[in-house]
Design a protein around this motif. Sequence first.
Motif, short mmCIF file in Angstrom:
data_model
loop_
_atom_site.label_atom_id
_atom_site.label_comp_id
_atom_site.label_asym_id
_atom_site.label_seq_id
_atom_site.Cartn_x
_atom_site.Cartn_y
_atom_site.Cartn_z
N THR A 77 1.29 -8.09 -17.78
CA THR A 77 2.31 -8.90 -17.10
C THR A 77 3.68 -8.23 -17.20
N ALA A 93 3.65 -5.44 -14.68
CA ALA A 93 3.64 -5.87 -13.28
C ALA A 93 4.96 -6.52 -12.88
N GLN A 94 5.62 -7.18 -13.84
CA GLN A 94 6.84 -7.94 -13.49
C GLN A 94 8.11 -7.31 -14.05
N TYR A 104 9.74 0.98 -7.06
CA TYR A 104 8.28 1.01 -7.17
C TYR A 104 7.92 1.59 -8.53
N ASP A 161 3.11 -1.61 -11.15
CA ASP A 161 3.26 -2.75 -10.23
C ASP A 161 1.96 -3.49 -9.97
N TRP A 162 0.84 -2.77 -10.01
CA TRP A 162 -0.44 -3.40 -9.66
C TRP A 162 -1.24 -3.81 -10.89
N PRO A 219 -3.33 -5.33 -6.98
CA PRO A 219 -2.48 -4.61 -6.02
C PRO A 219 -1.60 -5.56 -5.22
N THR A 220 -0.39 -5.11 -4.89
CA THR A 220 0.54 -5.93 -4.13
C THR A 220 0.67 -5.41 -2.70
N ASP A 221 0.06 -4.26 -2.43
CA ASP A 221 0.12 -3.67 -1.10
C ASP A 221 -1.05 -4.21 -0.27
N VAL A 232 -5.15 -4.06 -0.94
CA VAL A 232 -5.93 -5.29 -1.16
C VAL A 232 -7.11 -5.33 -0.20
#
Lengths: 164, 460
Positions: free
Chosen positions: B284, B287-288, B422, B426-427, B431-433, B437
């Motif tokens: 976490t 990612a954050q 970036y 991040d993932w 994944p956030t893209d 995904v």
Amino acid sequence: MDSSDEAWRLDPLARVLPAVRPRKLAKVPFVELAEGRLQGVVSSGSDIERVYVSSITAGSHGLSCSTNNNRPCGGLNGGSLCKHLQSLAEEAVQQYGLDRVARYLKVEVPEGSSLAAALSGSRDPAPAAAVFSRFLRHLAYLEAPASTAAEPEMQWFRGAGAVV
Amino acid sequence: MRGAQLAALLEQAPAGVPEALDLVSGFDDLLEHGLARIGQGRAGALAAIAGALEGTPLGSPAHEAVAKLSAGSVSREHLVTLAGARAALLGAAHDALLEHCDAALERTRGAWNQSPSAAVGTGPGEAVQAWLQELAVTGWRGLDQGHVDGADRLVEALLADPGGRRLAVLLDGLAAELRASVPIGPAACVPTRRWADLWSRAMLLARQATNGAGDTEPVTGRLLPLGVDVLEHGTAVQVLVYGVLETPTGTPRLVRTGVTAAKTDTISGPAVWRLLTAFPLLLTALAQQRSLELRDVALTADGRLLWDEARAALGEVADPFATARVLLPGVLAPAAAPLDRHPVALNEPVLVEGYKTAGGSWTVDGRNLRIEVDRLPATGPLTPALLKASTACIGVLRHDGSGWLLRPLAVQAKSKNSSTAYHGGDWALGPTDPKVVKAESKSGDPVAVLRERAGRLLRR
Ligand SMILES: [Zn+2]
């Protein structure tokens, strides 16, 4: 040997293995080029408890397919590949690339043809139990707990990069 | 990293490093062709290594080992000595490069203050050394599948014992490369430095009984992550976090922490994060871009926090670029552990800004800095295109034997009118893209498929 070869020779992080291509694992959870064979495990289409152990021997292209309990696959007759061996060949090409698989099996694949079509072997049962236990060993990696201890040797392993 | 710092880094190379690496090459050449084919020229190269160590504690054992090997007698003990001699040369190169890098970056580094622990043991280590000896006698160019398959049994035995895992991970990585490469034709190129590095590490690691962390000190404070690297081979993945540790008293310290998970070669890319679900706080935070509050977490003398979720709590959002701008210039960097000293261990976090990008080389204040654009982890959003559009980059400076280069961990990039950051982590929670995904849902979740198979087949 040109200068880029020389730089590669002397680079401690030289890239040796090609990038792994992602593939669907549901049908063929395990493929390897080992013990002189392209071998792997193919899920049964009808029974979730059953798997087939399939292999193609390098050089002779002997074909083998049976359940993990050693019952011969009914679909493997003479020199044509059963659907399990076809899946195995397709997924091996997906994972390793046609060149590496063809080189390992010692088979010429004509331009535009497929690996399965280029094989000319016949039925030749290979030990299923040994391959199945290699599959179990492969799965056992997922059971090992993650570690927080120092593993500085991982600095030598940068992955092969993404497939672009 | 300012232009003047980069200039100092790139302009003068520390003396003696190329010479040390040349000596190492003499040994590596021997492993390429095999001890069975030692010959005059290669015996001379070995003698030069022993000569370079004269006056050190390794000098006389190295001389003896070289004499025996040159006369055609190979023993494990002598091979261990030579692996140690090789490691000493690379350790010296590491020290010179690190000192040079610290001077250029004006970075303060702590001193090593631990007494050596000389735990020499037996166990699977001996079988590993016997296998390594066989490889050395045969040489990379003479290996066949049979030699390589010998590793399977060793890895299996090592994995059965938690203390053997580190060596197992190393052997698995080496064996996979050998397996894909043998038989090596006479015309093919061999990664001689790399394989000799892995061979030597394994030889030395196999003689240690324990791989303890040595003395640790409990630390309490705030960990501000700078960036994360993901290191990976077929059956292992390591998430390595570089960060700054702020404690109530004292200078902020440069630290790193990480976790290593076992995997299969069919699990790669963003899916590897799912192997680390036992570490939700760490993931976490990555990612954050959050900080982590630590209570009594063990810190090793070489600056490694032994990650412990039970002693951590999520903190505030902390922009790694702010950490890099404000805290990185004044951090106290840790000393390197003696046995880990090797140029590959050099990974100095830096912030680079105000550059012009052009493929694999960026221009900073008129100086060219090489960028590692072709080995970006597939576990995060960084791509060559994103690097090209970037205006600031957090990365680690590393040295590949011929010079310094930057391995990017995070970038700020311009898109239209705004700047977006970036990060390699991040993932970490997925994944956030949307494109990634979609690709993932198409190929299915390899971790779930294999865990299901393991659940059904392993516990029968
Ligand atoms: Zn079949």
